[in-house]
Design a protein around this motif. Structure first.
Motif, PDB file in Angstrom:
ATOM      1  N   ASN A 275      19.870   3.514 -13.127  1.00 14.43           N
ATOM      2  CA  ASN A 275      21.258   3.965 -13.170  1.00 14.43           C
ATOM      3  C   ASN A 275      21.576   4.782 -11.923  1.00 14.43           C
TER       4      ASN A 275
ATOM      5  N   ILE B 266      24.311   7.798 -10.141  1.00 14.35           N
ATOM      6  CA  ILE B 266      25.288   8.863 -10.326  1.00 14.35           C
ATOM      7  C   ILE B 266      26.210   8.898  -9.110  1.00 14.35           C
TER       8      ILE B 266
ATOM      9  N   ALA C 278      23.635  15.480 -15.413  1.00 10.21           N
ATOM     10  CA  ALA C 278      23.846  14.043 -15.564  1.00 10.21           C
ATOM     11  C   ALA C 278      22.535  13.296 -15.358  1.00 10.21           C
TER      12      ALA C 278
ATOM     13  N   LEU D 105      20.424  10.838 -18.063  1.00  8.99           N
ATOM     14  CA  LEU D 105      20.037   9.461 -17.757  1.00  8.99           C
ATOM     15  C   LEU D 105      18.524   9.283 -17.723  1.00  8.99           C
TER      16      LEU D 105
ATOM     17  N   ALA E 288      19.298   8.359 -23.245  1.00  9.00           N
ATOM     18  CA  ALA E 288      19.951   7.249 -22.545  1.00  9.00           C
ATOM     19  C   ALA E 288      19.107   5.981 -22.620  1.00  9.00           C
TER      20      ALA E 288
ATOM     21  N   ILE F  30      20.787   2.632 -21.987  1.00  3.27           N
ATOM     22  CA  ILE F  30      21.741   2.645 -20.874  1.00  3.27           C
ATOM     23  C   ILE F  30      21.032   2.232 -19.595  1.00  3.27           C
TER      24      ILE F  30
ATOM     25  N   VAL G  13      24.292   1.323 -15.055  1.00  2.00           N
ATOM     26  CA  VAL G  13      25.615   1.964 -15.061  1.00  2.00           C
ATOM     27  C   VAL G  13      25.798   2.857 -13.837  1.00  2.00           C
ATOM     28  N   SER G  14      27.062   3.065 -13.487  1.00  2.00           N
ATOM     29  CA  SER G  14      27.449   3.998 -12.432  1.00  2.00           C
ATOM     30  C   SER G  14      28.225   5.133 -13.098  1.00  2.00           C
ATOM     31  N   LEU G  15      27.661   6.322 -13.089  1.00  2.21           N
ATOM     32  CA  LEU G  15      28.245   7.452 -13.807  1.00  2.21           C
ATOM     33  C   LEU G  15      28.928   8.416 -12.835  1.00  2.21           C
ATOM     34  N   PRO G  16      30.266   8.446 -12.830  1.00  3.97           N
ATOM     35  CA  PRO G  16      30.959   9.423 -11.980  1.00  3.97           C
ATOM     36  C   PRO G  16      30.786  10.844 -12.525  1.00  3.97           C
ATOM     37  N   VAL G  17      30.512  11.765 -11.641  1.00 11.42           N
ATOM     38  CA  VAL G  17      30.498  13.191 -11.966  1.00 11.42           C
ATOM     39  C   VAL G  17      31.447  13.818 -10.959  1.00 11.42           C
TER      40      VAL G  17
END
Length: 269
Positions: free
Chosen positions: A191, A193, A241, A245, A250, A253, A256-260
């Motif tokens: 994943n 971030i 975050a 992950l 997670a 999961i 995925v690309s998780l915006p913070v």
């Protein structure tokens, strides 16, 4: 203790000069606070050792850390880092790539970028990640488990003025998706971030030096752009975050690309 008995390798666990906490150091601390044994890899061994000292102070015995000099610019160094971790700890549960550069590497606009700067930023931001994963994957596949985390940026998707940072951070998203789908059958998750405007030494102090402005001036201008509370995020936001992950929370999961980013990407489009 969400990472109890886990072995985590954080590449870029030191930090550059400036005020406050960087993402890599904060992540090392959070991982150790949750029970992980953290190998803090960085080209600046002294900075990595400073992170280890922070871990000893802040983790309060929940987890522990060790420092290792490693240079993302050479495959031999990435290979040696992975071998050291596997030989020392017997496994690698988390590989976290937290290295990146933009202006500090000479990045520039489309009409001003040089070959040397382009190659340097690509090598640091992307190639190092590819080489680290290349050597960690056989260990994780043998285990039939593992987590690979990369740090991209909202610059991958939003307006950004400098060529190579944007290109490499967008490529990081695609690369993580490739890792995720081709290693899912081996139990390996991958994943990425996407931090937005963060108050870290790399993001703020570097820009202050290049712009000839004070840190406070740069920070105020960045704060004003953030939708959520008009305040930049901190390294702890990225670290938390990454912790999620990396953890079994997670477990389902991957890719995925998780915006913070305090809502920055909501404005895109």
């Amino acid at each position: 203790m969400r990472l109890k008995d886990k072995i985590a390798v954080i590449i870029g666990a030191g930090q550059g000069p400036g005020t406050g906490m960087g993402n890599g150091r904060a992540t090392a601390i959070r991982f150790a606070q949750e029970g992980a044994t953290v190998l803090c890899a960085d080209r600046d061994l002294k900075s990595a050792e400073e992170t280890v000292a922070w871990v000893a102070k802040e983790a309060k015995g929940a987890g522990k850390a060790a420092a290792l000099e490693a240079d993302v610019m050479t495959e031999a160094s990435m290979q040696a880092m992975v071998k050291h971790a596997a030989d020392t700890y017997g496994r690698i549960d988390v590989l976290h790539y937290n290295v990146g550069v933009s202006l500090g590497g000479g990045d520039a606009s489309p009409t001003e970028i040089t070959v040397e700067a382009f190659d340097r930023v690509v090598a640091i931001n992307l190639r190092g990640m590819v080489l680290a994963a290349k050597h960690a994957l056989p260990v994780m596949r043998k285990q039939q488990s593992g987590v690979i985390l990369g740090i991209s940026s909202v610059a991958a998707w939003e307006v950004y003025p400098y060529v190579t940072y944007k290109a490499t951070k967008a490529a990081m998203v695609a690369y993580i998706q490739q890792l995720a789908i081709h290693n899912a059958e081996h139990g390996v998750r991958a994943n990425v971030i996407l931090p937005g405007l963060m108050d870290t030494p790399m993001a703020v102090d570097t820009r202050a030096r290049h712009a000839g402005k004070t840190r406070d001036e740069i920070a105020a201008a960045r704060d004003a752009k953030v939708p959520l509370r008009r305040k930049m995020g901190t390294a702890w936001d990225v670290a938390n975050a990454a912790l999620f992950l990396a953890s079994d929370e997670a477990n389902f999961i991957t890719g995925v690309s998780l915006p913070v980013d305090g809502g920055a990407l909501v404005n895109v489009g």
